[in-house]
Structure formats: structure tokens, C-alpha cells
Design a protein around this motif. Structure first.
Motif, PDB file in Angstrom:
ATOM      1  N   GLU A 148       0.804  -1.221   0.000  1.00 36.79           N
ATOM      2  CA  GLU A 148       0.000   0.000   0.000  1.00 36.79           C
ATOM      3  C   GLU A 148       0.841   1.277   0.000  1.00 36.79           C
ATOM      4  O   GLU A 148       0.435   2.289  -0.551  1.00 36.79           O
ATOM      5  N   ARG A 149       2.039   1.244   0.605  1.00 34.89           N
ATOM      6  CA  ARG A 149       2.800   2.482   0.778  1.00 34.89           C
ATOM      7  C   ARG A 149       4.059   2.598  -0.072  1.00 34.89           C
ATOM      8  O   ARG A 149       4.556   3.692  -0.266  1.00 34.89           O
ATOM      9  N   GLN A 197       3.096   5.698  -6.369  1.00 38.78           N
ATOM     10  CA  GLN A 197       4.228   5.293  -5.537  1.00 38.78           C
ATOM     11  C   GLN A 197       5.529   5.756  -6.188  1.00 38.78           C
ATOM     12  O   GLN A 197       5.627   5.848  -7.426  1.00 38.78           O
ATOM     13  N   VAL A 198       6.524   6.025  -5.353  1.00 38.26           N
ATOM     14  CA  VAL A 198       7.783   6.621  -5.811  1.00 38.26           C
ATOM     15  C   VAL A 198       8.972   5.799  -5.326  1.00 38.26           C
ATOM     16  O   VAL A 198       8.978   5.313  -4.193  1.00 38.26           O
ATOM     17  N   MET A 199       9.967   5.668  -6.191  1.00 34.44           N
ATOM     18  CA  MET A 199      11.305   5.231  -5.778  1.00 34.44           C
ATOM     19  C   MET A 199      12.158   6.489  -5.828  1.00 34.44           C
ATOM     20  O   MET A 199      12.397   7.038  -6.904  1.00 34.44           O
ATOM     21  N   GLU A 200      12.547   6.968  -4.657  1.00 31.95           N
ATOM     22  CA  GLU A 200      13.340   8.192  -4.574  1.00 31.95           C
ATOM     23  C   GLU A 200      14.651   8.032  -5.343  1.00 31.95           C
ATOM     24  O   GLU A 200      15.070   6.911  -5.657  1.00 31.95           O
ATOM     25  N   ALA A 248      15.226   8.409 -10.579  1.00 28.80           N
ATOM     26  CA  ALA A 248      14.060   8.208  -9.719  1.00 28.80           C
ATOM     27  C   ALA A 248      12.889   7.749 -10.586  1.00 28.80           C
ATOM     28  O   ALA A 248      12.870   8.004 -11.793  1.00 28.80           O
ATOM     29  N   LEU A 249      11.925   7.076  -9.965  1.00 29.93           N
ATOM     30  CA  LEU A 249      10.751   6.584 -10.675  1.00 29.93           C
ATOM     31  C   LEU A 249       9.492   6.941  -9.899  1.00 29.93           C
ATOM     32  O   LEU A 249       9.497   6.909  -8.661  1.00 29.93           O
TER      33      LEU A 249
END
Length: 111
Positions: free
Chosen positions: A14-15, A39-42, A85-86
Motif C-alpha cells: 500500500e505504501r 508510488q515513488v522510488m526516490e 528516480a521513478l
């Protein structure tokens, strides 16, 4: 011979994105990353060259302030040590291929 599937046992959190190593060999690693929308991948980096493939969905892929929208079937490649980043524009499945060696040199040496 090793086998893996991008479509079996897909998990979401979820996060945050879920990373699953599908294959790990001496020369490379294949990783599935699943995202829920937004959602993000920093920003991060790897010392090895990579290829990112959007298997399902759509992501925003950012490198040094340049953001590209990648859709299903799109590929992008980066050299090692390049921050990126994605962010998931929609629920997505991404394949990450990490090249631990220079495969072109290996093929050349085998000739």
C-alpha cells in the motif's frame, strides 16, 4: 538453466514499491518492481549499467532533472552511477536488468 516469470505471484504494498529479485547470476540480476499508482522510488543509483523496461502500466523516469514518461513496452538504459528516480503514473510492473559485467566484451572474447 534458470527460469522466472514477470507475471506470476505479483505483489503490491500500500505504501511503497515491491522489489523482487527474479534471477541473480555472476553477470547480471533481473528484478521485478511493482508499483501502485503514485508510488515513488526516490533518487538512487547503482554502480552497474541498467536497463529498465515497463512491462505493464506507465511511469515517470527522472534523470538529472529530465523526466520521461515511459509506457508499456518502453525501455531506457543508463550507465552505472547515474542517479535516477521513478514514479508510477498508474499501477505498473517494471523489469530492471542490472549488468554486472560488460557482456559485449565477453562475446568478443569468445570469438
Amino acid at each position: 538453466m534458470k527460469t522466472a516469470s514477470l507475471t506470476n505471484r505479483i505483489e503490491h504494498h500500500e505504501r511503497f514499491p515491491v522489489l523482487q529479485v527474479l534471477m541473480n547470476t555472476e553477470t547480471g540480476r533481473e528484478i521485478r518492481i511493482t508499483f501502485k499508482k503514485d508510488q515513488v522510488m526516490e533518487e538512487h543509483q547503482t554502480p552497474f549499467p541498467i536497463v529498465v523496461e515497463v512491462f505493464e502500466g506507465s511511469i515517470a523516469f527522472g534523470v538529472q532533472g529530465n523526466i520521461q514518461t515511459l509506457q508499456r513496452g518502453d525501455l531506457v538504459t543508463l550507465g552505472g552511477n547515474i542517479p535516477h528516480a521513478l514514479k508510477a503514473i498508474q499501477e505498473s510492473v517494471v523489469r530492471l536488468s542490472i549488468n554486472k559485467t560488460n557482456a559485449a566484451e565477453q562475446v568478443q572474447d569468445q570469438r
